[in-house]
Design an enzyme around this catalytic site. Structure first.
Site, mmCIF file in Angstrom:
data_model
loop_
_atom_site.group_PDB
_atom_site.id
_atom_site.type_symbol
_atom_site.label_atom_id
_atom_site.label_comp_id
_atom_site.label_asym_id
_atom_site.label_seq_id
_atom_site.Cartn_x
_atom_site.Cartn_y
_atom_site.Cartn_z
ATOM 1 N N ASP A 245 0.760 -1.177 0.030
ATOM 2 C CA ASP A 245 0.114 0.059 -0.018
ATOM 3 C C ASP A 245 1.023 1.140 -0.136
ATOM 4 O O ASP A 245 1.881 1.504 0.849
ATOM 5 C CB ASP A 245 -0.783 -0.112 1.124
ATOM 6 C CG ASP A 245 -1.877 1.061 1.330
ATOM 7 O OD1 ASP A 245 -1.995 1.917 0.327
ATOM 8 O OD2 ASP A 245 -2.832 1.125 2.103
ATOM 9 N N GLU B 119 29.879 8.594 4.288
ATOM 10 C CA GLU B 119 30.192 7.159 4.474
ATOM 11 C C GLU B 119 29.868 6.388 3.190
ATOM 12 O O GLU B 119 29.839 5.210 3.271
ATOM 13 C CB GLU B 119 29.057 6.721 5.481
ATOM 14 C CG GLU B 119 27.544 6.769 5.068
ATOM 15 C CD GLU B 119 26.795 6.321 6.209
ATOM 16 O OE1 GLU B 119 26.082 7.342 6.940
ATOM 17 O OE2 GLU B 119 26.381 5.277 6.569
ATOM 18 N N CYS C 244 26.205 8.601 9.637
ATOM 19 C CA CYS C 244 25.416 9.895 9.334
ATOM 20 C C CYS C 244 25.829 11.070 10.284
ATOM 21 O O CYS C 244 25.545 12.455 10.222
ATOM 22 C CB CYS C 244 23.919 9.973 9.467
ATOM 23 S SG CYS C 244 23.304 8.478 8.403
ATOM 24 N N THR D 151 13.897 3.772 1.771
ATOM 25 C CA THR D 151 14.629 4.821 2.282
ATOM 26 C C THR D 151 15.782 5.251 1.829
ATOM 27 O O THR D 151 16.672 5.696 2.609
ATOM 28 C CB THR D 151 14.742 4.555 3.967
ATOM 29 O OG1 THR D 151 15.690 3.453 4.259
ATOM 30 C CG2 THR D 151 13.311 4.247 4.605
ATOM 31 N N SER E 127 17.441 0.064 14.917
ATOM 32 C CA SER E 127 18.011 1.204 14.406
ATOM 33 C C SER E 127 17.033 2.388 15.149
ATOM 34 O O SER E 127 17.448 3.573 15.634
ATOM 35 C CB SER E 127 18.509 1.407 13.147
ATOM 36 O OG SER E 127 17.220 1.666 12.467
ATOM 37 N N HIS F 179 18.371 14.486 12.323
ATOM 38 C CA HIS F 179 18.808 13.763 11.186
ATOM 39 C C HIS F 179 17.390 12.909 10.794
ATOM 40 O O HIS F 179 16.687 12.468 11.483
ATOM 41 C CB HIS F 179 19.831 12.737 11.832
ATOM 42 C CG HIS F 179 19.965 11.580 10.806
ATOM 43 N ND1 HIS F 179 20.582 11.861 9.407
ATOM 44 C CD2 HIS F 179 19.561 10.203 10.966
ATOM 45 C CE1 HIS F 179 20.336 10.791 9.043
ATOM 46 N NE2 HIS F 179 19.983 9.610 9.547
ATOM 47 N N LYS G 154 8.738 11.212 15.339
ATOM 48 C CA LYS G 154 8.858 10.338 16.438
ATOM 49 C C LYS G 154 9.797 11.105 17.728
ATOM 50 O O LYS G 154 9.600 11.224 18.736
ATOM 51 C CB LYS G 154 9.258 8.982 16.271
ATOM 52 C CG LYS G 154 8.026 8.181 15.704
ATOM 53 C CD LYS G 154 8.493 6.667 15.395
ATOM 54 C CE LYS G 154 7.261 5.977 14.850
ATOM 55 N NZ LYS G 154 7.572 4.551 14.565
ATOM 56 N N ASN H 47 16.899 9.482 2.071
ATOM 57 C CA ASN H 47 17.917 9.738 3.073
ATOM 58 C C ASN H 47 19.450 10.190 2.288
ATOM 59 O O ASN H 47 19.450 9.451 1.352
ATOM 60 C CB ASN H 47 18.014 8.095 3.715
ATOM 61 C CG ASN H 47 19.005 8.458 5.032
ATOM 62 O OD1 ASN H 47 19.662 9.514 5.475
ATOM 63 N ND2 ASN H 47 19.207 7.519 5.874
ATOM 64 N N SER I 84 24.435 6.004 13.005
ATOM 65 C CA SER I 84 24.577 4.647 13.469
ATOM 66 C C SER I 84 25.765 4.292 13.999
ATOM 67 O O SER I 84 26.846 4.699 13.399
ATOM 68 C CB SER I 84 23.876 3.682 12.388
ATOM 69 O OG SER I 84 22.408 4.008 12.047
HETATM 70 P P1 HMG Z 1 9.229 -1.914 7.594
HETATM 71 O O1 HMG Z 1 9.483 -2.747 8.815
HETATM 72 O O2 HMG Z 1 9.051 -2.425 6.194
HETATM 73 O O3 HMG Z 1 7.975 -0.949 7.788
HETATM 74 O O4 HMG Z 1 10.365 -0.632 7.529
HETATM 75 P P2 HMG Z 1 6.671 -1.230 9.006
HETATM 76 O O5 HMG Z 1 5.879 -2.231 8.691
HETATM 77 O O6 HMG Z 1 7.277 -0.933 10.454
HETATM 78 O O7 HMG Z 1 5.924 0.049 8.566
HETATM 79 C C1 HMG Z 1 6.567 1.525 8.727
HETATM 80 C C2 HMG Z 1 5.422 2.240 9.392
HETATM 81 O O8 HMG Z 1 4.289 2.628 8.475
HETATM 82 C C3 HMG Z 1 4.766 1.608 10.687
HETATM 83 O O9 HMG Z 1 4.374 2.702 11.597
HETATM 84 C C4 HMG Z 1 3.491 1.023 10.361
HETATM 85 O O10 HMG Z 1 2.493 1.121 11.223
HETATM 86 C C5 HMG Z 1 3.360 2.095 9.070
HETATM 87 P P3 HMG Z 1 5.104 2.953 13.067
HETATM 88 O O11 HMG Z 1 4.670 1.552 13.730
HETATM 89 O O12 HMG Z 1 6.713 2.782 12.961
HETATM 90 O O13 HMG Z 1 4.603 4.180 13.747
HETATM 91 N N1 HMG Z 1 2.232 1.641 8.180
HETATM 92 C C6 HMG Z 1 1.160 2.224 7.723
HETATM 93 N N2 HMG Z 1 0.691 3.374 7.623
HETATM 94 C C7 HMG Z 1 -0.204 3.783 6.795
HETATM 95 N N3 HMG Z 1 -0.963 2.977 6.179
HETATM 96 C C8 HMG Z 1 -0.249 1.710 5.678
HETATM 97 C C9 HMG Z 1 0.595 1.361 6.502
HETATM 98 N N4 HMG Z 1 1.216 0.166 6.639
HETATM 99 C C10 HMG Z 1 2.433 0.149 7.541
HETATM 100 N N5 HMG Z 1 -1.039 1.150 5.055
HETATM 101 C C11 HMG Z 1 11.843 0.558 8.823
HETATM 102 C C12 HMG Z 1 10.480 0.450 8.509
HETATM 103 C C13 HMG Z 1 12.271 1.678 9.749
HETATM 104 C C14 HMG Z 1 12.533 -0.844 9.520
HETATM 105 C C15 HMG Z 1 12.746 0.578 7.481
HETATM 106 O O14 HMG Z 1 12.336 1.677 6.889
HETATM 107 C C16 HMG Z 1 14.045 0.518 7.528
HETATM 108 O O15 HMG Z 1 14.717 -0.384 7.784
HETATM 109 N N6 HMG Z 1 14.916 1.706 7.299
HETATM 110 C C17 HMG Z 1 16.367 1.920 7.302
HETATM 111 C C18 HMG Z 1 16.775 2.053 8.824
HETATM 112 C C19 HMG Z 1 16.420 3.341 9.160
HETATM 113 O O16 HMG Z 1 16.458 4.419 8.432
HETATM 114 N N7 HMG Z 1 16.781 3.915 10.552
HETATM 115 C C20 HMG Z 1 16.417 4.820 11.279
HETATM 116 C C21 HMG Z 1 17.157 5.167 12.380
HETATM 117 S S1 HMG Z 1 18.811 4.697 12.254
HETATM 118 C C22 HMG Z 1 19.427 6.119 11.306
HETATM 119 O O17 HMG Z 1 18.602 7.192 11.334
HETATM 120 C C23 HMG Z 1 20.899 6.130 10.627
HETATM 121 C C24 HMG Z 1 20.982 6.170 9.270
HETATM 122 O O18 HMG Z 1 20.630 7.221 8.470
HETATM 123 C C25 HMG Z 1 22.155 5.478 8.956
HETATM 124 C C26 HMG Z 1 23.502 6.142 9.186
HETATM 125 O O19 HMG Z 1 23.553 6.714 10.492
HETATM 126 O O20 HMG Z 1 24.153 6.243 8.629
HETATM 127 C C27 HMG Z 1 19.859 4.937 8.645
#
Ligand code: HMG
Length: 387
Positions: A29, A79, A111, A152, A201, A233, A242, A276, A308
Site C-alpha cells: 500500500d 560514508e 550520518c 529509504t 536502529s 537527522h 517520533k 536519506n 548509526s
Molecule cells: P518496515 O519494517 O518495512 O515498515 O520498515 P513497518 O511495517 O514497520 O511500517 C512502517 C510504518 O508504517 C509503521 O508505523 C506502520 O504502522 C506504518 P510505526 O509503527 O513505525 O509508527 N504503516 C502504515 N501506515 C499507513 N498506512 C499503511 C501502513 N502500513 C504500515 N497502509 C523500517 C521500517 C524503519 C525498519 C525501514 O524503513 C528501515 O529498515 N529503514 C532503514 C533504517 C533506518 O532508516 N533507521 C532509522 C534510524 S537509524 C538512522 O537514522 C541512521 C541511518 O541514517 C544510517 C546512518 O547513520 O548512516 C539509517
C-alpha cells in the site's frame, strides 16, 4: 566572536523513483510509505554521479560568490567513500580549482560525520579567525533490493562555508553528545550496500536523542523553551516526528500536537522527496527550514545529529539577521522540480550500473552535469566538468 555557516547550498541527482511506483512493484500500500514512514520520492544517482560529482555541484555556487583562493581547508564527511585511502575531497578540490595551500580530509562516522565536520570547522575558525573552511557532507544511501531499507534510499550533498561573522547561522558552544558501540546499521568494506537492523536502529536513534539532550541541557543550561526551530537527522520524515514527540515528552512541555509538528514541518519538505542522504540529511533539513519558513531572524535552532553505530550530538545555532538575502532557495527548488521520474525497470538499471567494481570502465552519459564520473582506468577514477 561569532562563527558558523556563512553560505549553504545542497545538490541532489537528476532522477527520482516515486514511492507510488515502488509500492506498486512491491505489492504494498502506497500509504505505508507516504504516511507510515512519511516519504514520497527518493533521489537516485546514475552510475556517472557519485559523492564527488554531487559535492562539486553543491559547492560551486558558494565558491562562485567568493575568492576561492581563500579556502584554507575542505572537511569532507561521507560514508559512501570512493576510495579506502584517498579522500573524496581531494577529487572535489581539483574539480573546483581550490588552492594548493589547503588541507583536505575525509571524516567518517555514518550520518554523524557531517555534524562532526561542522564542529571541527567552527573550532578551527575560532582558533584562527582568518580561516574559511568548506564543509561538505555527501552520501548516496543504498540498501539491498527487497530489504526494509530499500524504500529509504536517496542521495544528496550539502556544502557549507564556515567562517567568522557568518551570514546565516552562528553555532553556539555547549553540545550534548552520546557514543555507544551498537550494530544497528553498518557497511563492511567488502559491500556496496549497507546492512541494517531497521526497527532496532529506530530505538537506538531515540535512546541516543535522550542521552544527548540530557547532556546538552547540563552543559548549555538551555531548555526546550529556549529553542524555536528543530532540525533532526532525517532517515525518513516519520523518524524525526517520533524523535520530536519524544523530546517534547522528555522536556515535560505541555503543547498541542499541532505545535509539535509545526516545529519540525518546514525542515522536512526536501527530505520527503529526496530521501536519506546520510551525513548530508540533517543539513538538507536545515536548507528546507531556511527555504520554507520566513522570519527566522535571531531564532535559535536545535540540531540533532545521529550516526548509526552510534554517535549522536545535540547543539544549537542562532539565525543571523538578514540571512534570507544569501539563501539559494531557487536552485534547491529547481533541482527538485526538474528531476526525471524513473520507472522501476529504469531504477534497477541505474541501481545495478552503479556497482562499479571494475578496474577499467568508461561510463555512458546518464546525466548532463555539471560534473561527471567519466570512468575508471587502471583503478583510477576520472572526473570531468561538463558545463
Ligand atoms: P518496515 O519494517 O518495512 O515498515 O520498515 P513497518 O511495517 O514497520 O511500517 C512502517 C510504518 O508504517 C509503521 O508505523 C506502520 O504502522 C506504518 P510505526 O509503527 O513505525 O509508527 N504503516 C502504515 N501506515 C499507513 N498506512 C499503511 C501502513 N502500513 C504500515 N497502509 C523500517 C521500517 C524503519 C525498519 C525501514 O524503513 C528501515 O529498515 N529503514 C532503514 C533504517 C533506518 O532508516 N533507521 C532509522 C534510524 S537509524 C538512522 O537514522 C541512521 C541511518 O541514517 C544510517 C546512518 O547513520 O548512516 C539509517
Amino acid at each position: 566572536m561569532k562563527v558558523g555557516i556563512d553560505l549553504i547550498h545542497f545538490a541532489t541527482s537528476d532522477f527520482y523513483l516515486g514511492l507510488d511506483v515502488f509500492a506498486t512493484e512491491k505489492n504494498q500500500d502506497f500509504d505505508k510509505y507516504l504516511i507510515g514512514i512519511g516519504q514520497e520520492k527518493m533521489s537516485i544517482a546514475p552510475p556517472d554521479e557519485d559523492i564527488v560529482t554531487l559535492s562539486a555541484k553543491a559547492a560551486e555556487p558558494i565558491l562562485a560568490q567568493m575568492n576561492r583562493q581563500m579556502i584554507s581547508a575542505v572537511f569532507f564527511a561521507t560514508e559512501s567513500g570512493v576510495d579506502q585511502s584517498k579522500s573524496a575531497g581531494a577529487f572535489v578540490h581539483s574539480l573546483l580549482a581550490l588552492p594548493n595551500r589547503c588541507r583536505v580530509i575525509e571524516l567518517k562516522h555514518a550520518c554523524y560525520a557531517g555534524a562532526a565536520a561542522l564542529q571541527m570547522a567552527v573550532n578551527a575558525v575560532k582558533a584562527n579567525p582568518n580561516e574559511q573552511i568548506l564543509v561538505i557532507a555527501a552520501d548516496i544511501a543504498r540498501y539491498d533490493l527487497d530489504t526494509s531499507g530499500e524504500a529509504t534510499q536517496g542521495c544528496g550533498a550539502v556544502a557549507m562555508l564556515i567562517k567568522a561573522d557568518p551570514r546565516i547561522v552562528a553555532i553556539e558552544p555547549g553540545s550534548g553528545y552520546h557514543t555507544e558501540d551498537v550494530m544497528d546499521f553498518w557497511r563492511p568494506n567488502h559491500r556496496e550496500t549497507a546492512l541494517v537492523d531497521g526497527k532496532y536502529s529506530t530505538k537506538v536513534y531515540l535512546n541516543s536523542l535522550k542521552a544527548a539532550w540530557q547532556h546538552f541541557t547540563e552543559v548549555s543550561g538551555r531548555s526546550f523553551e529556549d529553542i524555536q526551530q528543530f532540525c533532526y537527522h532525517i532517515p525518513f520524515t516519520k523518524m524525526a516526528e517520533k524523535a520530536h514527540r519524544q523530546l517534547v515528552k522528555l522536556a515535560q512541555v505541555e503543547q498541542d500536537e499541532s505545535v509539535t509538528l509545526a516545529q519540525i514541518a518546514p525542515s522536512q519538505q526536501y527530505n520527503r522527496v529526496v530521501g536519506n542522504s546520510y551525513s548530508a540529511s540533517l543539513f538538507v533539513g536545515f536548507c528546507s527550514l531556511l527555504d520554507h519558513q520566513s522570519h527566522l531572524d535571531n531564532q535559535r535552532v536545535g540540531f540533532f545529529s545521529y550516526g548509526s553505530g552510534c554517535v549522536a550530538e545535540f547543539f544549537t545555532g542562532i539565525i543571523q539577521t538578514g540571512y534570507q538575502a544569501v539563501l539559494m532557495t531557487a536552485s534547491h527548488l529547481q533541482q527538485i522540480r526538474e528531476r526525471t521520474p524513473l520507472t522501476y525497470a529504469q531504477y534497477l538499471e541505474l541501481y545495478h550500473g552503479s556497482a562499479l567494481t571494475q578496474a577499467d570502465v568508461t561510463l555512458p552519459v546518464y546525466h548532463s552535469g555539471p560534473y561527471r564520473l567519466v570512468g575508471i582506468h587502471e583503478h583510477k577514477r576520472h572526473y570531468a566538468k561538463t558545463s
